[in-house]
Structures are given as C-alpha cells and as structure tokens.
Design a protein around this motif. Sequence first.
Motif, PDB file in Angstrom:
ATOM      1  N   ARG A   1       0.822  -1.210   0.000  1.00 39.79           N
ATOM      2  CA  ARG A   1       0.000   0.000   0.000  1.00 39.79           C
ATOM      3  C   ARG A   1       0.857   1.261   0.000  1.00 39.79           C
ATOM      4  O   ARG A   1       1.932   1.297   0.598  1.00 39.79           O
TER       5      ARG A   1
ATOM      6  N   TYR B   1      -1.813  10.955  12.614  1.00 37.23           N
ATOM      7  CA  TYR B   1      -3.198  10.661  13.014  1.00 37.23           C
ATOM      8  C   TYR B   1      -3.764  11.863  13.777  1.00 37.23           C
ATOM      9  O   TYR B   1      -3.051  12.841  14.020  1.00 37.23           O
TER      10      TYR B   1
ATOM     11  N   ILE C   1      -6.657   8.051   9.963  1.00 39.28           N
ATOM     12  CA  ILE C   1      -7.714   7.706  10.912  1.00 39.28           C
ATOM     13  C   ILE C   1      -7.489   6.312  11.472  1.00 39.28           C
ATOM     14  O   ILE C   1      -7.329   5.353  10.712  1.00 39.28           O
TER      15      ILE C   1
ATOM     16  N   ILE D   1      -9.433   4.153   5.783  1.00 40.76           N
ATOM     17  CA  ILE D   1      -9.307   3.520   7.096  1.00 40.76           C
ATOM     18  C   ILE D   1      -8.615   2.181   7.017  1.00 40.76           C
ATOM     19  O   ILE D   1      -8.118   1.673   8.003  1.00 40.76           O
ATOM     20  N   GLY D   2      -8.627   1.579   5.830  1.00 37.22           N
ATOM     21  CA  GLY D   2      -8.097   0.210   5.828  1.00 37.22           C
ATOM     22  C   GLY D   2      -7.339  -0.154   4.578  1.00 37.22           C
ATOM     23  O   GLY D   2      -7.269  -1.326   4.215  1.00 37.22           O
TER      24      GLY D   2
ATOM     25  N   TYR E   1      -6.378  -7.070   1.261  1.00 36.45           N
ATOM     26  CA  TYR E   1      -7.186  -6.159   2.069  1.00 36.45           C
ATOM     27  C   TYR E   1      -8.648  -6.601   2.119  1.00 36.45           C
ATOM     28  O   TYR E   1      -9.363  -6.268   3.073  1.00 36.45           O
TER      29      TYR E   1
ATOM     30  N   MET F   1      -6.211 -18.547  13.532  1.00 34.26           N
ATOM     31  CA  MET F   1      -6.195 -17.866  12.244  1.00 34.26           C
ATOM     32  C   MET F   1      -7.640 -17.854  11.732  1.00 34.26           C
ATOM     33  O   MET F   1      -8.421 -18.762  12.044  1.00 34.26           O
TER      34      MET F   1
ATOM     35  N   GLN G   1       9.124  -4.513   9.670  1.00 34.54           N
ATOM     36  CA  GLN G   1       8.375  -3.480   8.946  1.00 34.54           C
ATOM     37  C   GLN G   1       8.067  -3.951   7.526  1.00 34.54           C
ATOM     38  O   GLN G   1       6.944  -3.805   7.037  1.00 34.54           O
TER      39      GLN G   1
ATOM     40  N   LEU H   1       4.326  -4.794   5.857  1.00 36.88           N
ATOM     41  CA  LEU H   1       3.859  -4.234   4.589  1.00 36.88           C
ATOM     42  C   LEU H   1       3.449  -5.332   3.618  1.00 36.88           C
ATOM     43  O   LEU H   1       2.384  -5.289   3.014  1.00 36.88           O
ATOM     44  N   GLU H   2       4.318  -6.323   3.484  1.00 34.59           N
ATOM     45  CA  GLU H   2       4.071  -7.341   2.450  1.00 34.59           C
ATOM     46  C   GLU H   2       2.927  -8.273   2.815  1.00 34.59           C
ATOM     47  O   GLU H   2       2.307  -8.865   1.945  1.00 34.59           O
TER      48      GLU H   2
ATOM     49  N   ALA I   1       0.255  -7.266   4.450  1.00 33.44           N
ATOM     50  CA  ALA I   1      -0.949  -6.444   4.686  1.00 33.44           C
ATOM     51  C   ALA I   1      -1.410  -6.555   6.131  1.00 33.44           C
ATOM     52  O   ALA I   1      -2.589  -6.716   6.425  1.00 33.44           O
TER      53      ALA I   1
ATOM     54  N   LEU J   1      -1.600  -4.407   8.379  1.00 30.13           N
ATOM     55  CA  LEU J   1      -2.205  -3.229   8.985  1.00 30.13           C
ATOM     56  C   LEU J   1      -3.372  -2.777   8.140  1.00 30.13           C
ATOM     57  O   LEU J   1      -3.344  -2.903   6.923  1.00 30.13           O
ATOM     58  N   GLN J   2      -4.385  -2.303   8.818  1.00 30.98           N
ATOM     59  CA  GLN J   2      -5.488  -1.673   8.092  1.00 30.98           C
ATOM     60  C   GLN J   2      -5.476  -0.186   8.420  1.00 30.98           C
ATOM     61  O   GLN J   2      -4.970   0.604   7.648  1.00 30.98           O
ATOM     62  N   CYS J   3      -5.982   0.210   9.586  1.00 36.96           N
ATOM     63  CA  CYS J   3      -5.896   1.640   9.910  1.00 36.96           C
ATOM     64  C   CYS J   3      -4.487   2.023  10.314  1.00 36.96           C
ATOM     65  O   CYS J   3      -4.084   3.157  10.161  1.00 36.96           O
ATOM     66  N   GLY J   4      -3.740   1.080  10.888  1.00 34.10           N
ATOM     67  CA  GLY J   4      -2.345   1.321  11.205  1.00 34.10           C
ATOM     68  C   GLY J   4      -2.065   1.956  12.556  1.00 34.10           C
ATOM     69  O   GLY J   4      -0.908   2.169  12.907  1.00 34.10           O
TER      70      GLY J   4
ATOM     71  N   THR K   1      -7.815  -5.974  12.174  1.00 33.93           N
ATOM     72  CA  THR K   1      -7.320  -7.091  11.355  1.00 33.93           C
ATOM     73  C   THR K   1      -7.768  -8.462  11.807  1.00 33.93           C
ATOM     74  O   THR K   1      -7.630  -9.427  11.053  1.00 33.93           O
TER      75      THR K   1
ATOM     76  N   TYR L   1      -6.074  -9.999  13.785  1.00 35.10           N
ATOM     77  CA  TYR L   1      -4.737 -10.498  14.172  1.00 35.10           C
ATOM     78  C   TYR L   1      -4.107 -11.491  13.196  1.00 35.10           C
ATOM     79  O   TYR L   1      -2.905 -11.719  13.229  1.00 35.10           O
ATOM     80  N   ASP L   2      -4.902 -12.118  12.350  1.00 35.32           N
ATOM     81  CA  ASP L   2      -4.373 -13.160  11.463  1.00 35.32           C
ATOM     82  C   ASP L   2      -3.126 -12.683  10.716  1.00 35.32           C
ATOM     83  O   ASP L   2      -2.054 -13.292  10.809  1.00 35.32           O
ATOM     84  N   LYS L   3      -3.272 -11.575  10.008  1.00 37.42           N
ATOM     85  CA  LYS L   3      -2.157 -11.133   9.167  1.00 37.42           C
ATOM     86  C   LYS L   3      -1.001 -10.563   9.997  1.00 37.42           C
ATOM     87  O   LYS L   3       0.142 -10.569   9.549  1.00 37.42           O
TER      88      LYS L   3
ATOM     89  N   ARG M   1       0.923 -13.645  11.038  1.00 35.49           N
ATOM     90  CA  ARG M   1       1.655 -14.137   9.859  1.00 35.49           C
ATOM     91  C   ARG M   1       2.850 -13.253   9.544  1.00 35.49           C
ATOM     92  O   ARG M   1       3.907 -13.736   9.124  1.00 35.49           O
TER      93      ARG M   1
END
Lengths: 756, 160
Positions: free
Chosen positions: A19, A32, A263, A487-488, A647, A694, B91, B95-96, B98, B100-103, B140, B142-144, B147
């Motif tokens: 991303r 943020y 956000i 957001i994601g 995603y 998982m 890090q 990234l690779e 994915a 994080l979503q909102c981070g 997330t 937590y899964d990703k 991983r």
Amino acid sequence: MSPTETKQEYQVIGKRPVRHDGVDKVTGRAVYGADVQLPGMLYGKVLRSPHAHARIKSIRTDKAMSLEGVKAVVTAADLPDPEGRTANLGELGDVPLRNLTRNVLASGKVLYQGHAIAAVAATNPHLAEEALDLIEVEYEVLPPVMDVLEAMKKDAPLLHEDLCTMELGKKSDHHSNIASHQTFRRGDVKAGFASADHILEHEYRSATVHQGYIEPHAATAVWSADGQVTLWCTTQGAFSMRAMVHQILGIPVSKLKVIPTEIGGGFGGKIPSYGEPVAALLARKSRRPVKVVMDRTEVFMGTGPTSASYVKLKMGVTRDGRIVAAEAMLAFEGGAYPGAIVGAGGLCLLAPYNIENLVIDMYDVVVNKPKTAAYRAPGAPNAEHATEALIDEFCELLKMDPLEFRLKNASKEGDVQANDVRFPRIGCIETIEAARASDHYRSKLNGPNRGRGVAAGYWMNAGLTSSVMARLNADGTVTLNEGSTDIGGSRTSIAMQLAESFGIRAEDVSPSVVDTDSVGYTEVTGGSRVTFATGYAAYEAGQALRRQVVEQAAKLWKVEPERVLFEGGVLRDLDDAAKKIGLPELAETLAHRGVDIGARITVTPQKVGGVFGVHIADVEVDPGTGKVTILRYTVVQDVGKAIHPSYVEGQMQGGAVQGIGWALNEEYVYNQEGKMLNASFLDYRMPTSLDLPMIETIIVEVPNPGHPYGVRGVGEVPIVPPLATVANAIAHAVSVRLYEVPMSPPRVVKAMLAKK
Amino acid sequence: MPDKARVRATINGEPADFLCEPRQSLLEVLREELKLTGTKEGCNNGNCGACNVLLNGLLVNSCLVLAVEADGAKVETIEGVMGPQGLHPLQTAFLENAALQCGICTPGFIVAAKALLERKPKATEAEIRHWCAGNLCRCTGYDKIVRAVLDAETRMGEGQ
Ligand code: FES
Ligand code: FES
C-alpha cells in the motif's frame, strides 16, 4: 469495459501491491488525529455529565476561567441557537439541528452519563483537567430509562418532552420515547403460517457495544481573526464533518476547511461530530490553536456505540424445509436522540431467504445512553442473529443440514426483498455453495463440549457520491487526489482501479486523501462504498486520462485518434510502426507545451451490489467456567471482484473478529443509576490475539453488474453472521440455546445449569 | 504548576535532555514535548499496547511509565526501529503481509514483536499470540499480524 461473469485478465486488479501509505504507517511517521502539533497550541478538555438523566439548573465557569493557564471556557451558551432548524446530513438524511448541537454541548438536560457540558482550553492538558473540576454544575437528577422495552412503556419517564412518535411516516401527537415506527409487509402472513408444518418463535436480545477503534477522537482547530476556520480531525468523512460543523456553528462553508488526518479506525463511529465544533469554539475564544483529544473513558461514554436491541421473531416452515411466513418486531435503542438504524436491520433481517409472506415492525427508541452511531453493517448483526439462530432450531427439528436448508430458501436475482425492491444479480447461492464445499465444513469435529455452527448474513452496501482528481505528471506517473478517508488501505484499491483503467502500474499512481478544498464532494467512508464508488470515480478518471493521451499522441502525429493504441506504457500508431512514443516521453513533451492532462470526476453510482457471507465456527465450551474457545473459524463471502485480495481478506477477518467479540464478551455494563461500570479496555473485553485462531477466508466472486470491475463493498457484511454462528456452535457443543448476546461465561454457565 | 524535573536519557541512540512535570507519563513527553508521535495512545491505562516502547530493552507501556523514570535510561521507539539499512524486516513483513489496516496499532505491534524476536527468534504462532496479547488491534483480527511476525522470523533467519 463491460463486466462479465467469465474471468477477465487484469494487469493490476487482483494483485497485491504494497500500500502507498504503508511505509509511513510502519515507521511511525503517519499523522493521526492526536499527532497534530501547531505553534502556540492549547489543549482542550471536556466536562461530562456524571448522571444518566438530569436537568441542568446552572453552570458556573468563573472559577475555572480564573485558573492560571486557562485561556477559554465554553458551554452550550456559546453555540448558536438551533431552534427549529433542520440539519441536512446528505446520506444521513435530515435531522433536527438541535439534536446535533445538544449532543455536542448539552443544554437544559443531560441525557446520558458522559454527555458533554462544557470545555476548557489551557496551556497543558493537566491544567485543563484541573480547570474542569472548578466548573460548578447544579443538577436535578431524574430517573433514567436504560432499556428499550422499559422505554417503550406508557409510563416511562420521557427523555424529550416534545418527542412524538413518527407512526408509519406520519407525525403523531403521541408523546413517547418511541421516535418512530415503520413496517415492511408482504404477502399474507396469516395464510403463510397456516400453511406451515412447524412454527417457532423466540426473543433475542443484544447489549450496547462499541466500535472499539483504537484511536480516540481528536480534533484541532484554528480560528483566524478573519473568521477562517481550519479543522484537522480524525473522521470518516471530511465533507460531512464540514457540513455538520458549518450547521452547528453557523459559519459559511467557504470559511471552513476540514483536513482529514490519518484515521485509526472508525467502523461507523467516526462519522458524527463531537470535539470538532468544541475545538473551534475554544480556538475562537482563546485566539489560539486548540487540540481536543478524548481519553478512552470519554470514547466509551461520550461517543456513539451501537444500538442494544430486542428482536422477536416467529417463522413458519414446511416439513420439507421451506420458510413460508415470518413475523418480526425489532426495537432498537437510539440512545439519547432518535436515530437507531433499525430500518437497515429490518431490511436485512430476512434478506438471504426468499419468503413470500412477512411482516416486520421496527421501532427506534430513545434511552439514557449515548446517542448511537453506525457500527459496521449497522442494525444487521442484531437483526440477523435472530433469523440465523431460529433457522438452526428448524434444522435441528427437521434433521436437515443447515446449509442445505439455506440453499433451499436462498434469495436470488429477481426475488423481492422486504421493501418490495427486486434483488439484482447477487451471490447468495454461490456463497452458501462455497461454504458447503469448504475444507472446514467437510472436516470432522470430534471431542466433548465441542460443536460447529454456521450462519449466513446480508448487507446491502451503499453507493453515494465520490470524487477524485487525477493529473498526469511530466514523467508519466499520476497524482491522484481523493475525497474518501482511508481507514483500511482503500487508497491503494482506488489507485489500482485508476492504474488498471489508464493502463499503468499501481506503483506509478500516487494517491492522497486531501482536504475539503482540494477535491470534489465526497460522502463518508461508510456503507462499504469506498472501493466501489470512489473506485468507480478512479476508473472514470483512468478512462479520461487514457482518452486524452491518445488524443494528444494523435495530434502529435497528425492522425485520427482511432489509429492510436495505448498499451504496455507505449502509444503507437496502428498503421505506422515507426510512430511510437512511451508515456513518460509524451507526458514530458506535453508538460512543456502547456497541455494539462487531468481529470476531475464526481460519480454517484446507483447499482450497488449487496453482499452475502456464510461463516463456520468450531467451538469448545468449558463446562466449568462457561468460557467459549474458538477452535476454527472460516469466513466465506461474495466480494464481487477482489481488487486487492489481501485487504479484502483483512476486512473479512477483522469483521468476523469484531462479531466474535460481540458474540462472546462485549457489552456496556450499567448500574441502577445508569452509570457505566466498564469504560476501559480492561473491562470492556475485546478479542486479543490470544483468544483467536487464524481466520480462514474463502473469496467468492460474483461480479456486480453495476461496477466496471464488478466490485461489491466487502467491509461490513463480515460482522453480521458471527453472533448466530457462535450461538449455533455453542448449542451444538453443549445443547443449550442462548438468546442473548454476549454469550459471556456467566451467561453460558447459567444456561447450562438451568438445563440441568 | 509543579516544578519541572530535568531528565537525561538516550532516545533511539541519541542523547535527549528534557524538562518535564513529575506527573507526565513517558508517553506524553515523547508525543507532546519531543514530538515523537509515532508512539500512539489508545487507552492511557495500560490496556492496549499502542504506546509500546523499549525501556532499557524491556517492553513497556509508556503510558504507565513516568517520564522522570526514564532518567539515565535507553528508550527505543518506533522511530528508532528503522536502521541505516532501511526498513527493519518486521516493517517489511508487515507491509508485504498487509498486516495493517488503519495502522494505529502498528507501531506498538512492531515494537512488541521486535522485543519478542530479540528473545525468541523462532517464536511459534502460539508464542506470538501470547506475547502480543497486550496489543489490541480492532481492524485485522490479528491473522495477518501473526503471519507477518512469522514471516519476519524467516526474513531475519535468512539475513544471518
Ligand atoms: S496507551 Fe498505553 S497501553 Fe494503551
Ligand atoms: S490496524 Fe487498526 S487497530 Fe490494528
């Protein structure tokens, strides 16, 4: 490009690029809400009601104001009088402006513990907190109403003396806590039940739960001497925030710029305004920049959780497993002001199934809790919990496979929904079939106190208005401004659609979420609409750029544009192999000739694709403690087309886990006085990594004919099935049915003991 | 206003010398005084891990540490995780994968996972889930994230 159901070859879509905003977010550089720092900035803090329901007799702020370091104190008296006016909130509809204004700073009455009353700006946050203690408020405490069914009673204390029920769209003169009553009705329910071989009816309850985003609300405002207001905030919609603040403060839109920061989660909870108008007022009074950041307790008590609910559902089924009639009553808490999203709950309630005869009554009821806000597929989890759990009982009764039963009744294209609208192409059947074929569903589950549950879910998604602005840079890369807060990871899925459409690499697009002055009107990040609608705008922008570069190359070569092909980053003349030019070269030439290649696109796509999901859970129940452990969990979902599959999976996993938290542990616990007893992450127990396995994902792709790449929104539906999935799994593990969520250890133990 | 105390610490390898009130947490000083806003506040009472930093190599919630306690200490924040060679394998793995979503939880997770891998370069999934149970992520599932930590172990193993 036309959507088809055959697999298309894409260059960018379906791949998994890193991303664009990723590096900033893994290195701590992303800014943020609370990270905003301005020279001379003050810190704002908000005084909140300790009572769930009380009349405010007086507020005195002079002692607070005289504390050294305090620069401003504001109360509702500093807000313009909203009397009688209506606030237009775009997709959120029209609401009395008074309800918005009074939720920002209370006037007359406080309607929930945590209701904001006053705010202070000081040179540091500790001083501001000290000053709050010096504000004197005199209350007349009133009895609170904390439960939806209690609030509906004729003799219940009224929150709003002037609130009259909207009865089937018409204003009644009936003073009540019931803000509205709506109905969906189809077919002949009586005859339907008469033709049923089995009829079951149960009542289902769900507690107040919070979105639980990790980043608290934060807003920073500058009010310059010429009346120009700049607002940095963590919001799901910069434009809707601008609209709200404009209406609450009565300042022109041209004087107000909203700069959305990164956000840290929202899930619907960062659509309303809370500290934003307050920060602006404090900035005006103090003539300094002011930052207002909530702490976690304030987030729990002072922002909108989602509705607690009561659902009564009766269904009639034939002996071969056809649902022939359904009757439902949904009563949802709106919190302190009207606005429970019960209509969406009613529409989704039975959507996965084609049922001829149904009646659904829906009530929006005010109670002395925070004004509710949207939470991921708002209304649907509470509602569909009932349907999916009741169906499980029918399956047990009929000894029918639960997915077989669902397939038998599954909705398909052309079937009529509760609101009389026909379904377009949907993927309900495909999703159930994919669940049935999954490794998880076909595997054996052995062991004592273990059980498997399945449930389906539907969410309709939203379209709405989105804008982007794209510009070709002199080196052939593209800068993309978009209005949807990310957001994601949506920035990337939007950029990917532009890249695919234009014909360049995703890495060559640089997407930014920009302020309200720098892109066209864009509605909130909500309704799972961003990758669909803003992505649609990006697709259009890509097409526009493509047309323009082809035209410019044709001009350069003095040929008809039809002869020019743009492919693999190169423009060529189809009739003359000698004529070709790389995009970067062309871009550079055009830049120096003063030709601007760009696109400004605003779209409001209408053909939104609703989505279905089926979840499968294996659980183990500890018979001693009632603790439920999730052993295995699979999410199967129609996504239309996965733009960035990682995603998409992330949404499916994250939504499922929020649903698992809702199913098992999360709830606002109140005492008799209406005071919340668990306003911290320690006591409001959200799932941790240790609580989960998982989360397996199975992506089903039934393209949405209403989008050039077939996209359907994916973010919300995964929170819908978990409540019933887990409830059904518990029922099969220990042969007890729980009709109330959360199914926390004490409730599970109690149900097991009651059975013995 | 209470008198300010002088604190001398090492932050991300650089000497840091600052004044703070005794009531200020390390988190507040990092963010508001030193402008190191990569460390996040999610709860300010030790329940979310968004504020994780290393204090003399130990993983702590910086919201539960007073800034004055950092006197003489070595503090490492998310801003110090990236080395001169570029991104830390964690890090890159985040990234690779994915992860994080909102981070907003990401800095805390990366700092926490770094502390884990320094102790246990081959931590199992169960060990990662146990260690990271102090870090909340609402996006997330937590899964990703799990991983990504496993992937970082592989990357770091190969790097040796
Ligand atoms: S902010 Fe420190 S643990 Fe949450
Ligand atoms: S990515 Fe949003 S809280 Fe973890």
